[in-house]
Design a protein around this motif. Sequence first.
Motif, PDB file in Angstrom:
ATOM      1  N   UNK A   1      91.891  60.522  14.373  1.00  0.00           N
ATOM      2  CA  UNK A   1      92.029  61.007  13.324  1.00  0.00           C
ATOM      3  C   UNK A   1      90.662  62.007  12.893  1.00  0.00           C
ATOM      4  N   UNK A   2      90.648  62.985  12.075  1.00  0.00           N
ATOM      5  CA  UNK A   2      89.663  63.754  11.817  1.00  0.00           C
ATOM      6  C   UNK A   2      88.431  62.914  11.116  1.00  0.00           C
ATOM      7  N   UNK A   3      87.179  63.280  11.558  1.00  0.00           N
ATOM      8  CA  UNK A   3      86.124  62.423  10.707  1.00  0.00           C
ATOM      9  C   UNK A   3      85.959  63.321   9.161  1.00  0.00           C
ATOM     10  N   UNK A   4      85.337  62.556   8.515  1.00  0.00           N
ATOM     11  CA  UNK A   4      85.127  63.156   7.160  1.00  0.00           C
ATOM     12  C   UNK A   4      84.440  64.227   7.275  1.00  0.00           C
ATOM     13  N   UNK A   5      83.255  64.548   7.958  1.00  0.00           N
ATOM     14  CA  UNK A   5      82.746  65.762   8.303  1.00  0.00           C
ATOM     15  C   UNK A   5      83.826  66.955   8.497  1.00  0.00           C
ATOM     16  N   UNK A   6      84.641  66.521   9.448  1.00  0.00           N
ATOM     17  CA  UNK A   6      85.755  67.646   9.777  1.00  0.00           C
ATOM     18  C   UNK A   6      86.634  68.020   8.943  1.00  0.00           C
ATOM     19  N   UNK A   7      86.774  66.947   7.957  1.00  0.00           N
ATOM     20  CA  UNK A   7      87.752  67.231   6.658  1.00  0.00           C
ATOM     21  C   UNK A   7      86.989  67.987   5.665  1.00  0.00           C
ATOM     22  N   UNK A   8      85.743  67.708   5.555  1.00  0.00           N
ATOM     23  CA  UNK A   8      84.986  68.745   4.833  1.00  0.00           C
ATOM     24  C   UNK A   8      84.869  70.177   5.124  1.00  0.00           C
ATOM     25  N   UNK A   9      84.546  70.347   6.381  1.00  0.00           N
ATOM     26  CA  UNK A   9      84.464  71.724   6.882  1.00  0.00           C
ATOM     27  C   UNK A   9      85.883  72.495   6.816  1.00  0.00           C
ATOM     28  N   UNK A  18      81.314  72.861  -7.462  1.00  0.00           N
ATOM     29  CA  UNK A  18      80.618  71.706  -7.751  1.00  0.00           C
ATOM     30  C   UNK A  18      80.783  70.788  -6.382  1.00  0.00           C
ATOM     31  N   UNK A  19      81.891  70.978  -5.838  1.00  0.00           N
ATOM     32  CA  UNK A  19      82.442  70.051  -4.974  1.00  0.00           C
ATOM     33  C   UNK A  19      81.856  70.742  -3.594  1.00  0.00           C
ATOM     34  N   UNK A  20      81.734  71.840  -3.240  1.00  0.00           N
ATOM     35  CA  UNK A  20      81.154  72.550  -2.170  1.00  0.00           C
ATOM     36  C   UNK A  20      79.414  71.947  -2.142  1.00  0.00           C
ATOM     37  N   UNK A  21      79.125  71.904  -3.323  1.00  0.00           N
ATOM     38  CA  UNK A  21      77.689  71.236  -3.351  1.00  0.00           C
ATOM     39  C   UNK A  21      77.484  70.046  -2.828  1.00  0.00           C
ATOM     40  N   UNK A  22      78.625  69.109  -3.344  1.00  0.00           N
ATOM     41  CA  UNK A  22      78.512  67.713  -2.954  1.00  0.00           C
ATOM     42  C   UNK A  22      78.573  67.648  -1.673  1.00  0.00           C
ATOM     43  N   UNK A  23      79.605  68.666  -0.995  1.00  0.00           N
ATOM     44  CA  UNK A  23      80.018  68.467   0.362  1.00  0.00           C
ATOM     45  C   UNK A  23      78.723  68.880   1.433  1.00  0.00           C
ATOM     46  N   UNK A  24      78.043  69.815   0.786  1.00  0.00           N
ATOM     47  CA  UNK A  24      76.577  70.279   1.536  1.00  0.00           C
ATOM     48  C   UNK A  24      75.776  69.014   1.557  1.00  0.00           C
ATOM     49  N   UNK A  25      75.607  68.160   0.254  1.00  0.00           N
ATOM     50  CA  UNK A  25      74.743  67.076   0.399  1.00  0.00           C
ATOM     51  C   UNK A  25      75.024  65.958   1.398  1.00  0.00           C
ATOM     52  N   UNK A  60      92.180  62.764   0.716  1.00  0.00           N
ATOM     53  CA  UNK A  60      93.170  61.855   1.197  1.00  0.00           C
ATOM     54  C   UNK A  60      92.748  60.462   1.057  1.00  0.00           C
ATOM     55  N   UNK A  61      91.604  60.126   0.359  1.00  0.00           N
ATOM     56  CA  UNK A  61      91.315  58.730   0.094  1.00  0.00           C
ATOM     57  C   UNK A  61      91.703  58.053  -1.244  1.00  0.00           C
TER      58      UNK A  61
END
Length: 285
Positions: A1-9, A18-25, A60-61
């Motif tokens: 399964x992909x990691x959450x970091x991989x999903x975000x990228x 705003x979601x990209x800002x959250x992803x970066x954080x 996906x959560x």
Amino acid sequence: MPTIAEKLKSRELDLTRAERQLSAAILENYPIPGLGSITELADLAEVSTPTVARMVQKLGFSGYPEFQHALREELREIISNPVEKRAEHAPALPESHMLNRYAVGVYDNIRATLENVTLAEFDALCDLLADTDRRVHIAGGRLSGTLAQTFYLHLQMIRRDVFMIPPRASWAHSVLDLLPGDTLILFDVRRYENATLLLAEMAHERGVDVVLFTDQWRSPIQKLAKYTFAARIAVPSAWDSGVALLLLVESMIAKIQEDHWETVKARTDELEKAFDRTRLFRKFT
């Protein structure tokens, strides 16, 4: 399964501002920011709690608790030592031969790694490493140092001004020679070495471009890196596999060599003459 970091990228282009800002954080000190409450994460990223909830569902959560549980499981994998990893894999191992089981694990790692490589960044790094106006320094950790050494030996044959940074006991001397505009390639995989992070910080302070080769959970060095290449490393073994990372390294070497063959050929011809004079290799004549 992909990691959450991989999903975000992989979902980066689908996210709102705003979601990209959250992803970066989340990625800046991954996975620590997501281990607090939803309110704490929202405050850290300077977004609303509904923004956090929406992005979690996009990944996906069902909700923030499931997202947080997944991050905790990833953190457990990141900090696990060889004995713990062996114990985790042992009960579920199939009865087939280890060679086959290991090969399947490596194949899956390569496939997942390639799915998360951005070709534009791959090509950009190759161009950067081929630029002889910019010096290149390379370093790795206790085990990942073998990958660093491989990259160094090949890149040093391709171009001039490539330097291997020695182990921690003496790398402070190398820091003195790091100049603004230089490139520092670092290899850092779980359990993430403090010395490698410190080297990245000191290089970054001197205006050096940091390039990181890491695992799917991503070393904290990523927050300083101009380019980050994350490869899958987990296999049915007490130790991690460097095959996917080696694939990235050798592919980059091959591309730089191909793109600049005339220059590489001239340098290689000179090197072969030196080998002949030193009688390094056996002659079959």
